[in-house]
Design an enzyme around this catalytic site. Sequence first.
Site, short mmCIF file in Angstrom:
data_model
loop_
_atom_site.label_atom_id
_atom_site.label_comp_id
_atom_site.label_asym_id
_atom_site.label_seq_id
_atom_site.Cartn_x
_atom_site.Cartn_y
_atom_site.Cartn_z
N ARG A 130 -7.65 -0.97 21.00
CA ARG A 130 -7.50 -0.76 21.68
C ARG A 130 -5.58 -0.41 21.86
O ARG A 130 -5.05 0.65 22.01
CB ARG A 130 -7.49 -1.27 23.08
CG ARG A 130 -9.08 -0.85 23.55
CD ARG A 130 -9.62 -1.39 24.59
NE ARG A 130 -10.79 -1.17 25.26
CZ ARG A 130 -11.65 -1.19 26.39
NH1 ARG A 130 -11.18 -2.92 27.12
NH2 ARG A 130 -12.71 -0.70 26.43
N LYS A 163 -31.59 -2.39 27.54
CA LYS A 163 -32.57 -2.10 28.58
C LYS A 163 -32.41 -0.24 29.23
O LYS A 163 -31.12 0.51 28.94
CB LYS A 163 -31.64 -2.82 29.24
CG LYS A 163 -31.76 -4.22 29.17
CD LYS A 163 -31.48 -4.94 31.17
CE LYS A 163 -31.41 -6.19 30.91
NZ LYS A 163 -30.96 -6.64 31.80
N GLY A 192 -18.15 1.09 24.12
CA GLY A 192 -19.20 0.19 23.75
C GLY A 192 -19.67 -1.03 22.61
O GLY A 192 -18.74 -1.10 21.35
N GLY A 238 -17.36 1.04 29.98
CA GLY A 238 -18.29 1.93 31.13
C GLY A 238 -17.50 2.65 31.50
O GLY A 238 -18.28 3.75 31.83
C1 3PG Z 1 -13.81 -2.84 29.22
O1 3PG Z 1 -12.79 -2.84 29.33
O2 3PG Z 1 -14.51 -1.18 29.75
C2 3PG Z 1 -12.31 -1.95 30.19
O3 3PG Z 1 -11.21 -2.49 30.22
C3 3PG Z 1 -12.45 -2.29 32.21
O4 3PG Z 1 -13.17 -3.50 32.27
P1 3PG Z 1 -13.63 -4.28 33.29
O5 3PG Z 1 -15.51 -3.81 32.96
O6 3PG Z 1 -13.19 -5.90 33.20
O7 3PG Z 1 -13.38 -3.37 34.31
#
Ligand code: 3PG
Length: 396
Positions: free
Chosen positions: A38, A200, A353, A376
């Site tokens: 990142r 899931k 993810g 997310g």
């Molecule tokens: C992530 O790693 O998906 C983002 O940096 C957001 O982090 P968070 O889910 O803690 O808001």
Amino acid sequence: MKRSLAALDGSRLDGQRVLVRVDFNVPLKDGVVGDDTRIRASLPTIEFLRGKGARVILLSHLGRPKGGPDPGLSLKPVGRRLEQLLGAPVRFVEHPETEEAVTLTRRLPRGGVALAENTRFYPGEEKNDAELAKRFAALGDLYVDDAFGSAHRAHASTEAVAHLLKPAVAGFLLEKELRYLGEALDNPRRPFIAILGGAKVSGKIELIDHLLPRVDRILIGGAMACTFFRAMGLEVGRSLVEDDRLEVARRLIEQGGDRLILPSGCVIAPDLREAVTSMAVPRHRIPVSFAVYDIDPNTAREYGSLIRESATVLWNGPMGVFETPPFDAGTRSIAMAMAEATERGTVTIVGGGDSAAAVTGMGMADRMTHVSTGGGAALEFLEGKELPGVAALDDA
Ligand code: 3PG
């Protein structure tokens, strides 16, 4: 379409203080950055701004601190890694909410870089607090959002600040993410297939609903296939099944028709710790005392052929328990097939993810067209939801 950094008059960036929201929420191990993907992903934006003579002030969160500063979640180790990657010093701003911090940003040399402490050390951050956003806004003369991974959060440093500091534009990483993921949804080269895995089905229902009308096929893998199997009346043994999602699974099977493809076979074992006794079976031969941990080699071959015949492939979610060999084989074979397809001109997108972590861990990230830095955020975008961090930026 959002206004992008590339659309700004570069000559006017000289000497400007540019507040850049990045997503440096990276894994730390013993106080050292474990995976710097990142950080590297935002280097083009940072380097561009430095090259134009801008003063670059970076904001990011790290982890999920509970109710205040947590030394274990300081961004200092991230600053050190960034210094190595830039080959230049990075000033650390311990208290970005103060007047001293504003003075520090004004004293940065042209092309200099500063990194503010974890935005989530302030309770106002997650409340999208206007006062905190005002403090952040005072650190810059314009705002660049490069934090795709945080764009689904309406927080002070991602949303409120973009209303206060203008122009507010998309950085190169954010722009690239929106382009690849957006084109897959709106204007994919066909055939277009999606490969969806993970544990899931409950977390993927909206995604499947949004993708079904857009794709030529959806290939399912991971433990979530077992919920579909049970919905079809198959024995799944001790596999993970969401019994409260059987109705939804039935609906998706019906709606998907021959566009929704389930594994024809699985790799099973009595237990995750008993990998030595694992074996491949057709999906209608899962014994009661076994559980499914991966797709089988036949399914991997079938999925591989479909991948190689496609013009666009979108992948979200591993095919099995990829952290525990030999149950990584299915995930690995999908990554291999996608890498080969990329070489032949297929647009291959890994939607963040776990699947992004798997591809990176296998050293294959460079062989994909695009690996999303969002977890997310990528999921919500692909579900068709508006991302608040993007919505708040200036329109093109
Ligand atoms: C992530 O790693 O998906 C983002 O940096 C957001 O982090 P968070 O889910 O803690 O808001």
